[in-house]
Design a protein around this motif. Structure first.
Motif, mmCIF file in Angstrom:
data_model
loop_
_atom_site.group_PDB
_atom_site.id
_atom_site.type_symbol
_atom_site.label_atom_id
_atom_site.label_comp_id
_atom_site.label_asym_id
_atom_site.label_seq_id
_atom_site.Cartn_x
_atom_site.Cartn_y
_atom_site.Cartn_z
ATOM 1 N N PHE A 1 -26.931 34.943 54.571
ATOM 2 C CA PHE A 1 -27.654 33.695 54.307
ATOM 3 C C PHE A 1 -29.031 34.052 53.751
ATOM 4 C CE2 PHE A 1 -30.042 29.895 55.020
ATOM 5 C CZ PHE A 1 -29.141 28.847 55.102
ATOM 6 N N LEU A 2 -29.283 33.632 52.502
ATOM 7 C CA LEU A 2 -30.576 33.914 51.868
ATOM 8 C C LEU A 2 -31.438 32.661 51.884
ATOM 9 C CD1 LEU A 2 -29.345 35.788 48.658
ATOM 10 C CD2 LEU A 2 -30.141 36.805 50.814
ATOM 11 N N ASN A 3 -32.657 32.811 52.310
ATOM 12 C CA ASN A 3 -33.592 31.686 52.338
ATOM 13 C C ASN A 3 -34.869 32.019 51.567
ATOM 14 O OD1 ASN A 3 -36.147 30.774 54.568
ATOM 15 N ND2 ASN A 3 -35.108 29.318 53.262
ATOM 16 N N LEU B 1 -27.194 30.488 49.758
ATOM 17 C CA LEU B 1 -28.643 30.459 49.526
ATOM 18 C C LEU B 1 -29.138 29.053 49.796
ATOM 19 C CD1 LEU B 1 -30.717 32.055 46.737
ATOM 20 C CD2 LEU B 1 -30.813 29.578 46.970
ATOM 21 N N TYR B 2 -30.209 28.953 50.551
ATOM 22 C CA TYR B 2 -30.786 27.634 50.828
ATOM 23 C C TYR B 2 -32.301 27.707 50.846
ATOM 24 C CZ TYR B 2 -31.665 23.075 52.797
ATOM 25 O OH TYR B 2 -32.126 21.787 52.971
ATOM 26 N N GLN B 3 -32.921 26.834 50.059
ATOM 27 C CA GLN B 3 -34.381 26.700 50.103
ATOM 28 C C GLN B 3 -34.713 25.295 50.593
ATOM 29 O OE1 GLN B 3 -36.634 27.095 46.350
ATOM 30 N NE2 GLN B 3 -38.132 28.318 47.465
ATOM 31 N N GLY C 1 -22.253 30.057 59.761
ATOM 32 C CA GLY C 1 -21.501 31.193 60.268
ATOM 33 C C GLY C 1 -22.013 32.521 59.726
ATOM 34 N N ALA C 2 -23.274 32.569 59.333
ATOM 35 C CA ALA C 2 -23.847 33.784 58.745
ATOM 36 C C ALA C 2 -23.907 34.908 59.786
ATOM 37 C CB ALA C 2 -25.254 33.500 58.228
ATOM 38 N N THR C 3 -23.787 36.153 59.278
ATOM 39 C CA THR C 3 -23.953 37.331 60.138
ATOM 40 C C THR C 3 -25.247 38.070 59.808
ATOM 41 O OG1 THR C 3 -22.563 38.585 58.605
ATOM 42 C CG2 THR C 3 -21.493 37.663 60.552
#
Ligand code: ZN
Length: 176
Positions: free
Chosen positions: A4-6, A48-50, A66-68
């Motif tokens: 998960f990229l923020n 990806l979420y901003q 469900g990110a690891t």
């Protein structure tokens, strides 16, 4: 496995603004999108979420995902223009977070050549505390320092490369 990229800030919150008007939220997104593409091309599940309004959205989305692994991408900024270098923050007490922070710090310093300000345990950051996956927050470099501002604005791929290398090493060690 899911990453998960923020990219930090966004929407009504630009984060730090450099004296030339470069916004932290835009730099973080540029790095995040390059990293997203690299992960996707190499078959890693990635989201990806901003944020649009508040940072509470980030943990909410992460909790559903469900990110690891959770990576928040930021730029530093202070009133002293001489301050410079790289820091990776992790949630106090998280062994995996600490390990990833150390791997990522080394890759960032090696690839960008910027100063090593070390990894830091933090217990007061919502995105590290309220995310389920092992989490790090990367303070890539200082938008308030003119050399680093130039690098952030013109070579976001260096930071994306370093984070990508760190993810590969973390995965190879069986931690992802
Ligand atoms: Zn920030």
């Amino acid at each position: 496995m899911k990453i998960f990229l923020n990219p930090g800030h966004g929407g009504t919150d630009p984060g730090v603004c450099s004296k030339h008007g470069i916004k932290e939220s835009d730099v973080a997104l540029a790095i995040g999108l390059q990293l997203f593409n690299r992960l996707k091309l190499n078959g890693y599940p990635v989201e990806l979420y901003q944020q649009k309004e508040t940072y509470f959205e980030i943990s909410k989305e992460e909790n559903k995902s469900g990110a690891t692994l959770f990576i928040s991408i930021h730029c530093n900024g202070v009133s002293d223009p001489a301050a410079h270098g790289i820091e990776v923050l992790y949630c106090e007490g998280s062994q995996k977070g600490e390990k990833l922070a150390e791997i990522m710090q080394k890759q960032l310093v090696d690839i960008t050549g910027l100063e090593d300000r070390g990894t830091k345990a933090r217990s007061d950051l919502h995105v590290l505390n309220r995310t389920n996956a092992p989490a790090v927050l990367v303070e890539t470099a200082f938008l308030s320092n003119s050399n680093e501002e130039t690098m952030l604005a013109t070579a976001p791929e260096l930071f994306a490369d370093a984070i990508w290398e760190a993810i590969k090493i973390y995965n190879k060690e069986g931690l992802l």
